[in-house]
Design an enzyme around this catalytic site. Structure first.
Site, PDB file in Angstrom:
ATOM      1  N   LYS A 275       5.567  -2.421   8.101  1.00  0.00           N
ATOM      2  CA  LYS A 275       6.693  -1.789   7.418  1.00  0.00           C
ATOM      3  C   LYS A 275       7.791  -2.832   7.224  1.00  0.00           C
ATOM      4  O   LYS A 275       8.177  -3.511   8.176  1.00  0.00           O
ATOM      5  CB  LYS A 275       7.224  -0.610   8.234  1.00  0.00           C
ATOM      6  CG  LYS A 275       6.230   0.518   8.393  1.00  0.00           C
ATOM      7  CD  LYS A 275       6.787   1.656   9.226  1.00  0.00           C
ATOM      8  CE  LYS A 275       7.822   2.457   8.469  1.00  0.00           C
ATOM      9  NZ  LYS A 275       8.223   3.682   9.219  1.00  0.00           N
TER      10      LYS A 275
ATOM     11  N   ILE B  59       0.816  -1.215   0.000  1.00  0.00           N
ATOM     12  CA  ILE B  59       0.000   0.000   0.000  1.00  0.00           C
ATOM     13  C   ILE B  59       0.848   1.262   0.000  1.00  0.00           C
ATOM     14  O   ILE B  59       0.303   2.360   0.059  1.00  0.00           O
ATOM     15  CB  ILE B  59      -0.977   0.020   1.197  1.00  0.00           C
ATOM     16  CG1 ILE B  59      -0.235  -0.149   2.520  1.00  0.00           C
ATOM     17  CG2 ILE B  59      -2.044  -1.048   1.026  1.00  0.00           C
ATOM     18  CD1 ILE B  59      -1.131  -0.025   3.748  1.00  0.00           C
ATOM     19  N   GLY B  60       2.149   1.132  -0.054  1.00  0.00           N
ATOM     20  CA  GLY B  60       2.970   2.332  -0.104  1.00  0.00           C
ATOM     21  C   GLY B  60       4.421   2.037   0.166  1.00  0.00           C
ATOM     22  O   GLY B  60       4.821   0.892   0.395  1.00  0.00           O
TER      23      GLY B  60
ATOM     24  N   GLU C 247       9.203  -0.591   2.179  1.00  0.00           N
ATOM     25  CA  GLU C 247       7.825  -0.559   1.693  1.00  0.00           C
ATOM     26  C   GLU C 247       6.842  -0.888   2.794  1.00  0.00           C
ATOM     27  O   GLU C 247       7.204  -1.403   3.850  1.00  0.00           O
ATOM     28  CB  GLU C 247       7.646  -1.494   0.504  1.00  0.00           C
ATOM     29  CG  GLU C 247       7.640  -2.973   0.827  1.00  0.00           C
ATOM     30  CD  GLU C 247       7.388  -3.815  -0.432  1.00  0.00           C
ATOM     31  OE1 GLU C 247       7.941  -3.478  -1.487  1.00  0.00           O
ATOM     32  OE2 GLU C 247       6.652  -4.802  -0.339  1.00  0.00           O
TER      33      GLU C 247
ATOM     34  N   PHE D 190      12.010   3.969   4.311  1.00  0.00           N
ATOM     35  CA  PHE D 190      12.381   2.759   5.038  1.00  0.00           C
ATOM     36  C   PHE D 190      12.408   1.533   4.140  1.00  0.00           C
ATOM     37  O   PHE D 190      13.096   0.563   4.426  1.00  0.00           O
ATOM     38  CB  PHE D 190      11.370   2.495   6.168  1.00  0.00           C
ATOM     39  CG  PHE D 190       9.955   2.438   5.661  1.00  0.00           C
ATOM     40  CD1 PHE D 190       9.423   1.252   5.193  1.00  0.00           C
ATOM     41  CD2 PHE D 190       9.173   3.568   5.627  1.00  0.00           C
ATOM     42  CE1 PHE D 190       8.129   1.198   4.700  1.00  0.00           C
ATOM     43  CE2 PHE D 190       7.882   3.529   5.139  1.00  0.00           C
ATOM     44  CZ  PHE D 190       7.361   2.340   4.675  1.00  0.00           C
TER      45      PHE D 190
ATOM     46  N   ASP E 129      11.474  15.811  11.002  1.00  0.00           N
ATOM     47  CA  ASP E 129      10.868  15.491   9.705  1.00  0.00           C
ATOM     48  C   ASP E 129       9.430  16.001   9.621  1.00  0.00           C
ATOM     49  O   ASP E 129       8.517  15.270   9.233  1.00  0.00           O
ATOM     50  CB  ASP E 129      10.918  13.988   9.456  1.00  0.00           C
ATOM     51  CG  ASP E 129      10.715  13.641   7.983  1.00  0.00           C
ATOM     52  OD1 ASP E 129      10.834  14.554   7.141  1.00  0.00           O
ATOM     53  OD2 ASP E 129      10.440  12.472   7.669  1.00  0.00           O
TER      54      ASP E 129
ATOM     55  N   GLY F 145       8.299   4.268   1.518  1.00  0.00           N
ATOM     56  CA  GLY F 145       8.872   5.490   2.066  1.00  0.00           C
ATOM     57  C   GLY F 145      10.364   5.345   2.161  1.00  0.00           C
ATOM     58  O   GLY F 145      10.967   4.537   1.460  1.00  0.00           O
TER      59      GLY F 145
END
Length: 456
Positions: free
Chosen positions: A72, A49-50, A56, A54, A162, A52
């Site tokens: 994650k 679903i995404g 996926e 890190f 961040d 970043g």
């Protein structure tokens, strides 16, 4: 169990033994004999679903409770592993208001996995939904909560580093915390109090940039070590972004990323606070003046900053009823969420081909500033459209991997292999991570309005 023939693409075929506890675990888990990927004893891995900085993100399901979770995944061979550190920071933060709950951390085949609470859309997603402008009331309700959120993070001896709208999420629709603003992604966080000496970290200069260039503090642009003041200044920039719709340093052109970040910093310094906050309540300018004058070692007066906004809130006659600008609107349901779009499902191959073509066109994308040995990764296709609006560009990957049962999106047996996205060293300040930045998936077409106790 008898030894089986080794297979490079599969993990241990054994189902992990059930355990009633969640948390850190050093025992590896992977695909079960039924072909379903497992994390820990009871978390089934579903569709992607995404992604970043890190690795996926996968949708998951707790088989003991039938609740959906976010998983994650970070390759163990990552050049700059950070998931274990992020897990440690989450444990350090504990169960404060607006802090996602962490259920498990441990190995999963060739990956480290962290299982977390699944949340709703990000403030950036909701900003888009509201035509990229928030009302003063909505911004004040956000600001009052996020000052408290940052105070809590700082009270645990951490600085966040961040700040960006993509990292602040509401709760899942229908959940009791659906209107609470949560803070996520501690991959760039840092301890500002030395755990051994119990002293504040020393002031340093000539530091590389860490954070998102659009919102970071002026001192961060100048290469100064970050401390609590920088988190609060970045929040102030984000508040003005919500009120104005954009910031004066967006859309700047330059030949190189270094020149672009230099221009962003120069424009921030050259923009008077009075100009930035023109036509908005004086409290917005007062906030920025205060946080920019803080000393590196100084503890901010969070109560004073909160009172600035609560007094303004009361003077305007607003009620803290969580009636944000997005209430009553249909929340975004991204590709890869629980509710499958039939058109997308039936045309999966066409979408995957399009995503691959888009990815090849955006390999040189200038994305968020994340030096300090941090990694960055491609983002969802929707982010590309938003980046065009801001004059930026992002890399794209498909988030529709795997054929998944529409009734249970984690039950598929034909999930595509988990692969680490291409690693790059810097990202553009637009940082349009959108709906899929973290675990911001919406599982219901409409939310229930629910008033909850006012958050400080």
């Amino acid at each position: 169990m008898e030894n089986k023939k080794k297979d490079k693409d599969k993990s241990d075929d054994r189902m992990a033994r059930p355990s009633g506890r969640s948390g850190h675990n050093t025992r590896g888990t992977g695909s079960s004999s039924s072909g379903v990927l497992m994390v820990g004893p009871n978390f089934r891995v579903g569709k992607k679903i995404g992604c970043g900085n890190f690795g996926e993100l996968r949708l998951g399901k707790n088989l003991y409770t039938n609740e959906y979770v976010a998983i994650k995944l970070e390759p163990m061979k990552s050049r700059a592993p950070q998931l274990h550190l992020e897990y440690r920071f989450y444990k350090q933060l504990g169960s404060g208001d607006g802090i996602p709950q962490v259920y498990y951390f441990g190995p999963c085949g060739k990956y480290n996995a962290m299982v977390l609470e699944l949340l709703g859309p990000s403030l950036e997603d909701l900003f888009d939904l509201c035509d990229r402008t928030f009302s003063l009331k909505t911004v004040l309700m956000i600001a009052i909560q996020l000052i408290s959120r940052m105070e809590y993070v700082h009270s645990k001896n951490l600085i966040y580093r961040d700040v960006k709208p993509e990292n602040f999420l509401i709760g899942r629709p229908g959940n009791k915390t659906q209107q609470v603003i949560h803070i996520i992604d501690f991959g760039l966080a840092k301890e500002y109090i030395d755990p051994e000496t119990k002293k504040h970290i020393p002031y340093r200069e000539h530091k590389s940039l860490t954070g998102t260039a659009r919102h970071m503090s002026i001192n961060t642009h100048l290469g100064k070590e970050q401390s609590r003041r920088d988190d609060l200044e970045a929040l102030g920039h984000m508040f003005m972004y919500f009120l104005r719709g954009s910031l004066p340093w967006q859309g700047l052109k330059a030949d190189t990323l270094k020149e672009r970040y230099q221009k962003i910093g120069d424009t921030k310094r050259a923009t008077p606070i009075e100009v930035l906050c023109e036509n908005f309540p004086e409290e917005m300018a007062t906030y920025l003046r205060y946080v920019r004058r803080l000393d590196f070692f100084e503890k901010p007066d969070y109560d004073y900053l909160r009172k600035l906004f609560t007094d303004l809130f009361d003077r305007k006659g607003y009620m803290f009823d969580y009636e944000y600008d997005w209430i009553g609107k249909q929340l975004p349901t991204p590709v890869g969420a629980v509710q499958q779009d039939p058109a997308l499902s039936s045309n999966r191959e066409a979408h995957q081909h399009r995503d691959k073509m888009q990815q090849s066109k955006n390999q040189s994308a200038d994305h968020r500033a994340a030096w300090d040995s941090q990694q960055a990764n491609p983002h969802h296709l929707r982010a590309h459209l938003a980046a065009d609006r801001h004059g930026g560009s992002v890399q794209v990957v498909s988030s529709t991997n795997g054929e998944l049962n529409t009734d249970d999106p984690t039950a598929g047996r034909s999930n595509a292999p988990i692969t680490a996205p291409t690693e790059v060293e810097v990202m553009d300040e637009t940082n349009c991570q959108k709906v899929l930045n973290m675990w911001c998936c919406c599982f219901f077409k409409r939310r229930k309005r629910k008033t909850i106790q006012r958050h400080k």
